[in-house]
Scaffold this active site. Structure first.
Site, PDB file in Angstrom:
ATOM      1  N   GLU A 158      -9.547 -32.274   4.995  1.00 42.78           N
ATOM      2  CA  GLU A 158     -10.309 -31.441   5.918  1.00 42.78           C
ATOM      3  C   GLU A 158     -11.751 -31.918   6.076  1.00 42.78           C
ATOM      4  O   GLU A 158     -12.411 -31.587   7.048  1.00 42.78           O
ATOM      5  CB  GLU A 158     -10.288 -29.982   5.458  1.00 42.78           C
ATOM      6  CG  GLU A 158      -8.928 -29.306   5.561  1.00 42.78           C
ATOM      7  CD  GLU A 158      -8.475 -29.108   6.999  1.00 42.78           C
ATOM      8  OE1 GLU A 158      -8.458 -27.966   7.462  1.00 42.78           O
ATOM      9  OE2 GLU A 158      -8.131 -30.114   7.667  1.00 42.78           O
ATOM     10  N   THR A 161     -13.747 -27.945  15.682  1.00 45.36           N
ATOM     11  CA  THR A 161     -14.124 -27.096  14.550  1.00 45.36           C
ATOM     12  C   THR A 161     -15.580 -27.314  14.141  1.00 45.36           C
ATOM     13  O   THR A 161     -16.320 -26.351  13.869  1.00 45.36           O
ATOM     14  CB  THR A 161     -13.200 -27.363  13.353  1.00 45.36           C
ATOM     15  OG1 THR A 161     -11.846 -27.107  13.747  1.00 45.36           O
ATOM     16  CG2 THR A 161     -13.552 -26.475  12.180  1.00 45.36           C
TER      17      THR A 161
END
Length: 315
Positions: free
Chosen positions: A137, A190
């Site tokens: 991530e 994001t």
């Protein structure tokens, strides 16, 4: 090349809904129908290489250190002494849209560590794979958060107690729960959606959010659908991010008008999710939300799913 060297392992990891309204960065669940595939195989050339990425329109990096799947696998290989000099190749198949708020990067990371773990003879349990998948991530959002990737790896509803190190709790999944996901034809990164979040919140809003989170977990464990619905409210993140999504308020209201327990942003958006208690209801909710997007000239994709309790798996 020996038979072992020619072995290929293919794994799948599902799309996920993170935050689940009141659980920013700590709640997530997996859905059916969307996800990523990663195939791992041995190579005569030492090191980790990503040989192909399909479904990304050429946008994702093949350099392992910059790719979510690659970064996750590199962190795994560091913990396996006999694998440090082993050559491994990855082939990635993206079967979900990028920047959709459905955990695209997390699905690649989860599928990659599951495939490579199987290739190496399963030195780690599924839960032990989580810290490696979380590292992936970093490439996507700049932070190692576990809500999407834990749900993709383990399946069902998950609660993240801590991210570093990841301490994750699997929650109960009520049998009747269905999820409607609508993905407008826009993209939100994001990294960008995190930049607009406020660093401070009022104590009043924080207390309300804690109450909603606690009661949502209680509702999941007691199969209390009314309590789940009364808990699916986001006081802090949704009001900020909603401005990035055309027609958000109208879609949310349409979902509630057609029987949704609750409706909010999936991850960082632009997808929205709504929970309900039947397939028929989930479909009606999707139609109503779609009408809103059609009225403002936006195309969309619609997905109806029960909660995926299986998580990542070998194909």
């Amino acid at each position: 090349m020996s038979k072992t060297k020619s072995k290929k392992i293919k794994a799948f990891a599902p799309a996920t809904v993170a935050n689940v309204a009141c659980g920013f960065d700590v709640l997530g669940f997996a859905i059916h129908g969307l996800g990523d595939y990663v195939t791992a195989s041995f190579s005569d050339e030492p090191g980790l290489r990503i040989t192909s990425i399909n479904g990304d329109e050429g946008r994702l990096p093949k350099e392992a250190e910059k790719n979510t799947a690659g970064l996750a696998v590199l962190s795994l290989l560091e913990k396996v002494d006999e694998a440090k000099k082993t050559g491994i190749e990855l082939q990635i198949e993206k079967k979900m849209p990028l920047g959709s708020g459905l955990g695209s990067s997390a699905a690649s990371s989860a599928a990659a560590v599951v495939a490579v773990n199987e290739l190496l003879g399963n030195p780690f349990t599924t839960n032990e794979l989580l810290p490696f998948a979380v590292q992936g991530e970093l490439a996507a959002s700049g932070t190692a958060h576990a809500d999407n990737v834990a749900a993709a790896l383990i399946g069902g509803f998950i609660l993240v107690k801590t991210h570093n190190p990841p301490d994750v709790i699997s929650l109960n999944t009520p049998e009747k729960l269905h999820c409607t996901v609508i993905h407008p034809g826009i993209e939100i990164q994001t990294k960008n959606s995190r930049k607009i979040l406020r660093k401070q919140v009022s104590l009043e809003k924080a207390v309300t959010q804690w109450g909603n989170l606690g009661s949502l977990v209680a509702g999941l464990y007691t199969n209390d659908y009314d309590l789940i619905g009364r808990s699916l409210h986001d006081e802090i993140i949704e009001p900020v991010r909603a401005v990035l999504i055309p027609g958000f308020s109208e879609m949310q209201q349409a979902a509630l008008d057609h029987g949704a327990l609750g409706c909010s942003i999936s991850g960082s958006g632009p997808s929205l999710f709504a929970l309900s208690t039947s397939q028929e209801q989930a479909e009606e909710i999707g139609k109503a939300m779609g009408v809103v997007l059609q009225s403002i000239g936006l195309e969309y994709d619609l997905h109806i799913s029960k909660i995926n309790t299986a998580g990542a798996s070998i194909v």
